[in-house]
Design a protein around this motif. Sequence first.
Motif, PDB file in Angstrom:
ATOM      1  N   PRO A 104       0.841  -1.199   0.000  1.00  0.00           N
ATOM      2  CA  PRO A 104       0.000   0.000   0.000  1.00  0.00           C
ATOM      3  C   PRO A 104       0.880   1.254   0.000  1.00  0.00           C
ATOM      4  N   LEU A 105       0.250   2.416  -0.147  1.00  0.00           N
ATOM      5  CA  LEU A 105       0.968   3.692  -0.207  1.00  0.00           C
ATOM      6  C   LEU A 105       1.913   3.921   0.969  1.00  0.00           C
ATOM      7  N   SER A 106       1.411   3.622   2.175  1.00  0.00           N
ATOM      8  CA  SER A 106       2.158   3.961   3.390  1.00  0.00           C
ATOM      9  C   SER A 106       3.550   3.332   3.389  1.00  0.00           C
ATOM     10  N   VAL A 107       3.698   2.184   2.760  1.00  0.00           N
ATOM     11  CA  VAL A 107       5.004   1.524   2.722  1.00  0.00           C
ATOM     12  C   VAL A 107       5.677   1.738   1.374  1.00  0.00           C
ATOM     13  N   GLY A 108       4.921   1.621   0.287  1.00  0.00           N
ATOM     14  CA  GLY A 108       5.498   1.720  -1.052  1.00  0.00           C
ATOM     15  C   GLY A 108       6.253   3.025  -1.266  1.00  0.00           C
ATOM     16  N   LEU A 109       5.679   4.138  -0.816  1.00  0.00           N
ATOM     17  CA  LEU A 109       6.317   5.433  -1.065  1.00  0.00           C
ATOM     18  C   LEU A 109       7.624   5.587  -0.307  1.00  0.00           C
ATOM     19  N   THR A 110       7.750   4.904   0.840  1.00  0.00           N
ATOM     20  CA  THR A 110       8.987   5.067   1.614  1.00  0.00           C
ATOM     21  C   THR A 110      10.170   4.416   0.885  1.00  0.00           C
ATOM     22  N   LEU A 111       9.906   3.536  -0.070  1.00  0.00           N
ATOM     23  CA  LEU A 111      10.998   2.941  -0.834  1.00  0.00           C
ATOM     24  C   LEU A 111      11.725   3.988  -1.669  1.00  0.00           C
ATOM     25  N   LEU A 112      11.041   5.099  -1.954  1.00  0.00           N
ATOM     26  CA  LEU A 112      11.596   6.112  -2.850  1.00  0.00           C
ATOM     27  C   LEU A 112      12.357   7.197  -2.110  1.00  0.00           C
ATOM     28  N   LYS A 113      12.531   7.031  -0.781  1.00  0.00           N
ATOM     29  CA  LYS A 113      13.068   8.161  -0.015  1.00  0.00           C
ATOM     30  C   LYS A 113      14.480   8.558  -0.462  1.00  0.00           C
ATOM     31  N   GLY A 114      15.254   7.592  -1.001  1.00  0.00           N
ATOM     32  CA  GLY A 114      16.615   7.925  -1.398  1.00  0.00           C
ATOM     33  C   GLY A 114      16.731   8.391  -2.839  1.00  0.00           C
ATOM     34  N   GLU A 115      15.673   8.204  -3.617  1.00  0.00           N
ATOM     35  CA  GLU A 115      15.785   8.465  -5.052  1.00  0.00           C
ATOM     36  C   GLU A 115      15.491   9.918  -5.364  1.00  0.00           C
ATOM     37  N   VAL A 116      16.552  10.707  -5.237  1.00  0.00           N
ATOM     38  CA  VAL A 116      16.444  12.155  -5.289  1.00  0.00           C
ATOM     39  C   VAL A 116      15.760  12.664  -6.561  1.00  0.00           C
ATOM     40  N   TRP A 117      16.068  12.057  -7.705  1.00  0.00           N
ATOM     41  CA  TRP A 117      15.527  12.548  -8.981  1.00  0.00           C
ATOM     42  C   TRP A 117      14.013  12.505  -9.015  1.00  0.00           C
ATOM     43  N   GLN A 118      13.417  11.710  -8.126  1.00  0.00           N
ATOM     44  CA  GLN A 118      11.959  11.545  -8.131  1.00  0.00           C
ATOM     45  C   GLN A 118      11.247  12.535  -7.216  1.00  0.00           C
ATOM     46  N   TYR A 119      11.996  13.441  -6.552  1.00  0.00           N
ATOM     47  CA  TYR A 119      11.392  14.211  -5.464  1.00  0.00           C
ATOM     48  C   TYR A 119      10.119  14.959  -5.837  1.00  0.00           C
ATOM     49  N   GLY A 120      10.108  15.605  -6.985  1.00  0.00           N
ATOM     50  CA  GLY A 120       8.917  16.357  -7.372  1.00  0.00           C
ATOM     51  C   GLY A 120       7.711  15.448  -7.489  1.00  0.00           C
ATOM     52  N   VAL A 121       7.915  14.301  -8.159  1.00  0.00           N
ATOM     53  CA  VAL A 121       6.825  13.341  -8.339  1.00  0.00           C
ATOM     54  C   VAL A 121       6.405  12.777  -6.987  1.00  0.00           C
ATOM     55  N   LEU A 122       7.411  12.449  -6.168  1.00  0.00           N
ATOM     56  CA  LEU A 122       7.114  11.926  -4.841  1.00  0.00           C
ATOM     57  C   LEU A 122       6.253  12.916  -4.051  1.00  0.00           C
ATOM     58  N   ALA A 123       6.592  14.200  -4.167  1.00  0.00           N
ATOM     59  CA  ALA A 123       5.801  15.221  -3.464  1.00  0.00           C
ATOM     60  C   ALA A 123       4.351  15.177  -3.928  1.00  0.00           C
ATOM     61  N   ALA A 124       4.149  15.063  -5.251  1.00  0.00           N
ATOM     62  CA  ALA A 124       2.785  15.030  -5.790  1.00  0.00           C
ATOM     63  C   ALA A 124       2.040  13.803  -5.261  1.00  0.00           C
ATOM     64  N   VAL A 125       2.713  12.643  -5.250  1.00  0.00           N
ATOM     65  CA  VAL A 125       2.045  11.425  -4.786  1.00  0.00           C
ATOM     66  C   VAL A 125       1.723  11.523  -3.294  1.00  0.00           C
ATOM     67  N   ILE A 126       2.667  12.077  -2.520  1.00  0.00           N
ATOM     68  CA  ILE A 126       2.410  12.242  -1.082  1.00  0.00           C
ATOM     69  C   ILE A 126       1.190  13.135  -0.868  1.00  0.00           C
ATOM     70  N   VAL A 127       1.113  14.228  -1.641  1.00  0.00           N
ATOM     71  CA  VAL A 127      -0.045  15.115  -1.508  1.00  0.00           C
ATOM     72  C   VAL A 127      -1.335  14.346  -1.819  1.00  0.00           C
ATOM     73  N   LEU A 128      -1.322  13.580  -2.905  1.00  0.00           N
ATOM     74  CA  LEU A 128      -2.524  12.819  -3.269  1.00  0.00           C
ATOM     75  C   LEU A 128      -2.885  11.793  -2.190  1.00  0.00           C
ATOM     76  N   ALA A 129      -1.865  11.208  -1.554  1.00  0.00           N
ATOM     77  CA  ALA A 129      -2.120  10.201  -0.528  1.00  0.00           C
ATOM     78  C   ALA A 129      -2.626  10.822   0.771  1.00  0.00           C
TER      79      ALA A 129
END
Lengths: 275, 322
Positions: A224-249
């Motif tokens: 689920p989101l709560s765990v899946g998104l934490t896998l991306l914490k180190g992947e700096v290039w994804q930060y903007g997208v990660l921010a958008a997904v966190i907002v949606l979640a």
Amino acid sequence: MVKASLFSRVWMNAVLVVLAILFLAPLVYILLNSFKPAGEIFQVPQSILPKEWTLENYLAATSKGFINYFRNSVVITVGGVFLTVLLSSLAGYGFAKLPFRGTNFVLLTIVATLTVPLVIFLVPMFLMENELGLLDTNLGLLLPNVAVSLPFAILIMRASFIAIPQEIEESATMDGAGVLRRWWTVMLPMARNGIVLVVIMTSYAIWGEYTMAKTLSMDPPAMPLSVGLTLLKGEVWQYGVLAAVIVLAMLPPIIVFIVFQKHIVSGVAQGAVKG
Amino acid sequence: MALSSLPVADPTLKRSPEVPRPIRGGRRGKRNLPVGVLFILPAFLFIFVFMLYPLVSSGYMSLTEYNFVYDSTPKFIGLDNYFAAFQDSTFVTALTNTFVFGAFYFVIVMVSSLAIALLLFQKLRFNSFYRSAVFVPIVVPLSLAALVFLWILQPNYGLLNHFLGDVLGLHFLTQPWLSNGTTAMGSIIVLAAWASIGFVTILFLAGLQGISNDTLEAAEMDGARGLRKVFYIVLPSLRETYILTGTWTIIHALKVFVEPMVMTDGGPGTSTLVVYQQVYLTAFTYFDMGYASAMGYILGLIILVLVVLNFFIGKIRADKDA
């Protein structure tokens, strides 16, 4: 409480404004970052407001991996909440209106589980789900989430059924309604407030649940989101997208909170006052 | 968030007068199986399978040596796992860290929640906005909030260093927050407090609403105003609420897990490693299920002792005052 003097009112407002900013800052920060183009996020010195507003992060957020996390969270939450409401309103009615020898002992056992840390259950849960082939499935997360949500939900439902006057049920009994029909047609509609509270509380709990999800889903497509998104914490290039997904979640629970704030606060407060 | 783990001490648990005598329902009643059992059974099965059975099973496993990968069955070794835990320097470190986190978390959450509740209890114009701001973190998934905090604390382009350095001009304060044991622990405490204060504030507000107006007016008549009134009248009237908030905060303090898992992975080194995390790693990275269960049980027992202690201290104080 009696109205405070003008001086202390100014002072108290000032403190509360600072507090409100501190509590809201992380949420506003992620929201603003989600509208920044990739280059701007890493700019030093930063600008708080995006210089150029963009939706590219939100478009990228619809990629397959993220959709998967969302789907898992929705399935687990919707299914889990449905089962929790059904089972807790049955059990709550049983505890409130149909006592039998040993009711109190069973109820105390259920309440006692609230103090046990989840970590004690994890190993047997994992071994059990491994045997049954439930690891890395939505059902494998849905079922334990229901179990963990039930004790509190039962307490809420039990309290709502106890609050319904005995006469109402007695008159339904006179009309010859069986116990299951009385529960469904007479009692359940009257326990509406309790049900709303259980739906809201359980949705929050399951949507944000991390510990069991981290243990019982190891394969990213099953997370689920709560765990899946934490896998991306180190992947700096994804930060903007990660921010958008966190907002949606974060949005669904926050919207529900804004709509039902009074209900939630008074529900929690009532539970507390009764204690 | 962990709203559902609020331990509600419901006084109606003791049979209250309005609880009716057993109703025999329809046809089933004639077979003498209390119909209440059938209503409770489905929920009880869930709780039994996923909580009560695991509780017992884990208790047995804590007395065995059982590596999930190498051993086919658990081998009984008595209390060896428990003795081993207290000689295991990693576990002792994790336990110490958990207590350090817990002590700061407990004091910060209890004091600020009570203070905020007292402020929100005043009739101020923007009260509902202030309330929403303080309460909203309750509903934000904790692991996602941890990601946001991770970003805020990022040394080069994070909000905190930007604010301290570029906005306030205090460049000497900017630092890599999560690379140092002390500030890393501090960051975890701040995140946990941010996420919890709203909920505990609601509990304190409920307690404040429970104080009768007569008490407050009588105090006014006697000339108690402002802070004097708060310290001599309001705070002592909240005994019951302290038991409730204290219990909730103790349980959540010792169950800390998500914050270090997402923000620091227990690091740097083992400076933010906590018991929950060590149990998780032992079980699901090293697959040492017996030892992990023993450590989980130790944590459970510590929580139980502190909750009971908190309850009795609260009760004794309350009885003394009465």
